[in-house]
Enzyme design. Structure first.
Site, mmCIF file in Angstrom:
data_model
loop_
_atom_site.group_PDB
_atom_site.id
_atom_site.type_symbol
_atom_site.label_atom_id
_atom_site.label_comp_id
_atom_site.label_asym_id
_atom_site.label_seq_id
_atom_site.Cartn_x
_atom_site.Cartn_y
_atom_site.Cartn_z
ATOM 1 C CB SER A 247 5.620 -1.709 -10.719
ATOM 2 O OG SER A 247 4.372 -1.053 -10.822
ATOM 3 C CG ASP B 151 2.006 2.546 -3.768
ATOM 4 O OD1 ASP B 151 0.981 2.299 -4.437
ATOM 5 O OD2 ASP B 151 3.102 1.965 -3.966
ATOM 6 C CG HIS C 284 3.047 -0.770 -6.284
ATOM 7 N ND1 HIS C 284 3.097 0.595 -6.506
ATOM 8 C CD2 HIS C 284 3.436 -1.361 -7.446
ATOM 9 C CE1 HIS C 284 3.497 0.829 -7.748
ATOM 10 N NE2 HIS C 284 3.709 -0.330 -8.332
#
Length: 415
Positions: free
Chosen positions: A144, A391, A394
């Site tokens: 990702s 998060d 990312h």
């Protein structure tokens, strides 16, 4: 009586004097201080070596000074020339990365420019890149974070292509952005461990017991074979003490042989399979190969002087200490990559490392944190403690991955 006096004398000899105790205590303190000094020197040298390691993947680019190391530098606040695009104007922005859309108010993370110490990073020119990609395929392969970088690249070129001359197609593990006028594609292929695993489904890949086939890659690799530019990464999904390896197939798992293999050995086994495939199948006159170094996480605020137990949540400024090295990346695993790429080079196949680790490590404030689309319902308990669902892996867009692509752009334009 004489015997009793003799016993008392012996006891007195066995009891250490006050001076002896003080001398022993002073010696112990001196020893502890010496150990502390040695440990401090060792840690400092280790950090310096780590900094040098993260910034020594320079390969000279034509047109730039031979002394230019694109990976060693600093972040400069630049709200005149950055961001390179606007979040709201990117047609194919991902909700996982659209931090402004999901409520982030401090937008300074969009305005930082990477400045190498000894040169300037070439300014990204979307039209020039598309001309270079005319009739070609640029394919990102990995997890990702590589998808994060792929979305960034799509957004970087999106604004110079009219709506009728671009398209997006998703087919299982592969996502294809096409610039129709240039007959160029910018693609992402989901393969988080590069080799086959039980996490290969692009949607349902969160499994409690991760299993990998370290000697099997063809299922994925057949989708990349004729690409002109291949950009690989794999790190995030290997972050565990050991991995269960399957010798056999997922179609007949009961017939296979399973063994738990520790890190980094299992990582090395997978990369060797990947390297062997490249050596046999890549057209060296056509395909340019790149490997993105590991993208660091920011899960422990105390590593950059913050409060212990906190993470990237509420961070608004980069780390300014040059050479800062957190614990969100693994030097051991990076050494494995370095070794595998070195072996490939001795056999005549060059894979260019794009070293994003150190420059990204400074950017503790660049993550989505809570400002993203949440695929699962946030509980009341989580709402009371936002750091628990932040998060810190990312990256917001526009943001840090745009610089990763500026580095990639510099190599593609000059190769």
């Amino acid at each position: 009586m004489a015997k009793k006096q003799q016993q008392q004398h012996q006891v007195m000899q066995q009891v250490p004097s006050v001076g002896g105790i003080r001398s022993s205590f002073q010696s112990l303190v001196a020893l502890l201080i010496a150990i502390l000094v040695v440990a401090t020197i060792y840690i400092r040298q280790s950090n310096e070596q780590l900094f040098q390691y993260w910034t020594t993947y320079d390969k000279t680019i034509n047109g730039l000074s031979s002394s230019c190391n694109l990976f060693a530098g600093k972040w400069v606040f630049d709200n005149r020339s950055y961001p390179l695009y606007k979040e709201k104007e990117c047609t194919f922005m991902s909700d996982q990365l659209a931090c402004e859309k999901f409520g982030r108010k401090d937008l300074n993370y969009q305005f930082w420019r990477w400045q190498p110490h000894q040169c300037d990073l070439p300014r990204f020119n979307a039209t020039a890149l598309l001309e270079k990609l005319r009739n070609k395929r640029l394919v990102y392969v990995g997890d990702s974070l590589n998808r994060n970088q792929w979305v960034s690249m799509v957004c970087l070129v999106d604004s110079v292509i009219s709506p009728t001359f671009k398209s997006m197609h998703n087919n299982g593990s592969i996502n294809i952005f096409k610039a129709i006028e240039y007959n160029a594609t910018i693609e992402f292929y989901w393969s988080p461990l590069l080799v086959e695993s039980n996490s290969d489904d692009p949607i349902s890949h969160r499994v409690p017991d991760r299993i990998v086939r370290v000697q099997a890659i063809e299922k994925h690799a057949r989708h990349w074979t004729d690409a002109d530019y291949l950009v690989f990464n794999t790190y995030l999904w290997w972050r565990r003490r050991q991995m269960k390896v399957l010798w056999g197939s997922f179609e007949s798992p009961e017939d296979g042989v399973y063994k738990a293999v520790k890190l980094p050995r299992v990582y090395e086994m997978a990369l060797q399979t990947w390297a062997q495939w490249l050596e046999v199948h890549v057209d060296r006159n056509k395909t340019q190969l790149f490997f993105m170094s590991m993208s660091p996480t920011h899960q422990k605020a105390n590593k950059w002087g913050g409060i212990k137990g906190e993470n990237c949540y509420s961070e608004t400024e980069p780390v300014t200490e040059e050479g800062y090295a957190g614990d969100g990346a693994s030097p051991r695993m990076m050494h494995v990559v370095d070794s595998v790429l070195g072996e490939l080079k001795t056999r005549g196949l060059n894979v260019q490392m794009i070293n994003i680790t150190q420059l990204s490590d400074y950017r503790k404030e660049g993550h989505p944190s809570i400002y993203r689309k949440h695929w699962e319902t946030i509980t009341e308990e989580q709402l009371l403690n936002p750091k628990n669902y932040s998060d810190c892996i990312h990256w917001c867009l526009p943001g840090v991955p745009d610089v990763w692509n500026e580095l990639l752009y510099a190599y593609i334009l000059e190769l």
